[in-house]
Design a protein around this motif. Structure first.
Motif, PDB file in Angstrom:
ATOM      1  N   HIS A  14      37.032  27.918  39.379  1.00  0.00           N
ATOM      2  CA  HIS A  14      36.850  27.187  40.632  1.00  0.00           C
ATOM      3  C   HIS A  14      36.326  25.769  40.387  1.00  0.00           C
ATOM      4  N   VAL A  15      35.447  25.613  39.402  1.00  0.00           N
ATOM      5  CA  VAL A  15      34.960  24.267  39.072  1.00  0.00           C
ATOM      6  C   VAL A  15      36.114  23.383  38.604  1.00  0.00           C
ATOM      7  N   ALA A  16      36.981  23.931  37.754  1.00  0.00           N
ATOM      8  CA  ALA A  16      38.138  23.166  37.272  1.00  0.00           C
ATOM      9  C   ALA A  16      39.070  22.805  38.426  1.00  0.00           C
ATOM     10  N   LEU A  17      39.297  23.756  39.343  1.00  0.00           N
ATOM     11  CA  LEU A  17      40.162  23.481  40.491  1.00  0.00           C
ATOM     12  C   LEU A  17      39.561  22.417  41.392  1.00  0.00           C
ATOM     13  N   ILE A  18      38.256  22.503  41.639  1.00  0.00           N
ATOM     14  CA  ILE A  18      37.594  21.513  42.492  1.00  0.00           C
ATOM     15  C   ILE A  18      37.666  20.129  41.873  1.00  0.00           C
TER      16      ILE A  18
ATOM     17  N   ARG B 230      35.407  33.142  36.839  1.00  0.00           N
ATOM     18  CA  ARG B 230      35.758  32.702  38.188  1.00  0.00           C
ATOM     19  C   ARG B 230      35.081  31.377  38.525  1.00  0.00           C
ATOM     20  N   ILE B 231      33.812  31.252  38.134  1.00  0.00           N
ATOM     21  CA  ILE B 231      33.084  30.009  38.408  1.00  0.00           C
ATOM     22  C   ILE B 231      33.736  28.830  37.688  1.00  0.00           C
ATOM     23  N   LEU B 232      34.046  29.024  36.405  1.00  0.00           N
ATOM     24  CA  LEU B 232      34.679  27.956  35.637  1.00  0.00           C
ATOM     25  C   LEU B 232      36.046  27.595  36.227  1.00  0.00           C
TER      26      LEU B 232
ATOM     27  N   ARG C  66      29.606  40.103  34.433  1.00  0.00           N
ATOM     28  CA  ARG C  66      29.075  38.755  34.236  1.00  0.00           C
ATOM     29  C   ARG C  66      30.130  37.825  33.641  1.00  0.00           C
ATOM     30  N   ARG C  67      30.938  38.364  32.715  1.00  0.00           N
ATOM     31  CA  ARG C  67      31.981  37.547  32.102  1.00  0.00           C
ATOM     32  C   ARG C  67      33.034  37.149  33.137  1.00  0.00           C
TER      33      ARG C  67
END
Length: 293
Positions: free
Chosen positions: A22-26, A18-20, A12-13
């Motif tokens: 990708h959000v920062a990259l987007i 990974r989500i954070l 989960r961590r």
């Protein structure tokens, strides 16, 4: 159970990370790409659409007309002399190529002389070149302009490129790379009877291909983005570069500016440096990351 719980928590961590990421990259991509997207879309609409202050996000129907107008006639204020984008792009391309090739040739040979030749005062000459890094462009620009004036090189491609060809940075980078070439290569070349030029051609040049490619990309973009020096050197509009031309396209009154044609010219100005980076991407990355020769 404890092991499974720890493994699940770890998964989960990693998922959250990974989500954070990708959000920062987007968000970063959107921040940098949105102005370019607006420029690209604006170049496909009528001048009245941009003049009203509308910010369209979808393509229009005037792309062919706008780009043809920019390429063959030029844009900007209707009350000023207009230079076709084709002329400005050619001038910028010639300037960028001459600066990149000239910088690489002079820096490559000067670094080769400093590293592989033993002559009195060679380190003094190297440090004289290196010290020029400490001089801001603004300090050198007035005396350089005076020299170009005395040589009657104003409004010439030679005057536009010659003062920008010398590069202390490229000389330093080539010197540091040449120092990594094993001494055994030099001794083997001497035993084979190779002279300096043959050693340069058969040994040093092949080893330097990736470094040359990486520097070419950097120096091409450096030459393409020049603004202050072409602004001072060129009064003949037929020698105008696209970076300077874009600023001159914008008149004093917003209502008189052909913003659709200006945006089309801006998009055309992006294509050559982007094309160079995309075409030489593999060599560029390899030249910046490769450490073992």
């Amino acid at each position: 159970m404890d092991v499974e719980a720890l493994a699940a928590a770890s998964r989960r961590r990693r998922t959250r990370e990974r989500i954070l990421t990708h959000v920062a990259l987007i968000l970063g991509v959107c921040l940098f790409a949105l102005p370019i997207w607006i420029t690209l879309i604006g170049s496909t609409h009528e001048v009245d659409t941009i003049g009203r202050g509308d910010v369209p996000l979808l393509p229009g129907a005037e792309a062919v007309h706008n780009y043809a107008t920019a390429w063959f006639r030029g844009g900007g204020s209707r009350n000023t002399f207009q230079v076709p984008a084709s002329t400005m792009l050619f001038n910028s391309l010639m300037m960028a190529l001459l600066i990149a090739v000239g910088k690489i040739a002079i820096s490559f040979l000067s670094a080769f002389a400093v590293v592989f030749f033993a002559f009195p005062g060679r380190m003094i000459f190297f440090w004289m070149i290196f010290i020029t890094l400490m001089l801001p462009v603004e300090v050198r620009i007035i005396p350089t302009f005076q020299v170009m004036t005395d040589l009657s090189l104003i409004d010439t491609m030679t005057g536009l490129t010659l003062p920008l060809i010398a590069s202390a940075t490229a000389t330093l980078l080539f010197r540091q790379f040449f120092l990594t070439i094993p001494d055994e290569y030099v001794e083997a070349a001497k035993m084979d009877g190779a002279g300096p030029l043959r050693f340069l051609k058969d040994v040093v040049l092949p080893l330097s291909v990736t470094n040359l490619a990486a520097l070419f990309v950097i120096l091409f973009i450096y030459g393409w983005n020049q603004y202050l020096w072409p602004l001072l050197m060129v009064t003949d509009r037929s020698l105008e570069t696209v970076i300077v031309g874009l600023t001159k396209m914008i008149g004093n009154g917003d209502a008189q500016n052909e913003w659709n044609v200006i945006m089309a010219t801006a998009v055309l100005a992006l294509l050559p440096p982007v094309g160079v980076v995309v075409f030489m991407q593999r060599w560029f990355i390899k030249g910046l990351t490769e450490t073992e020769k």
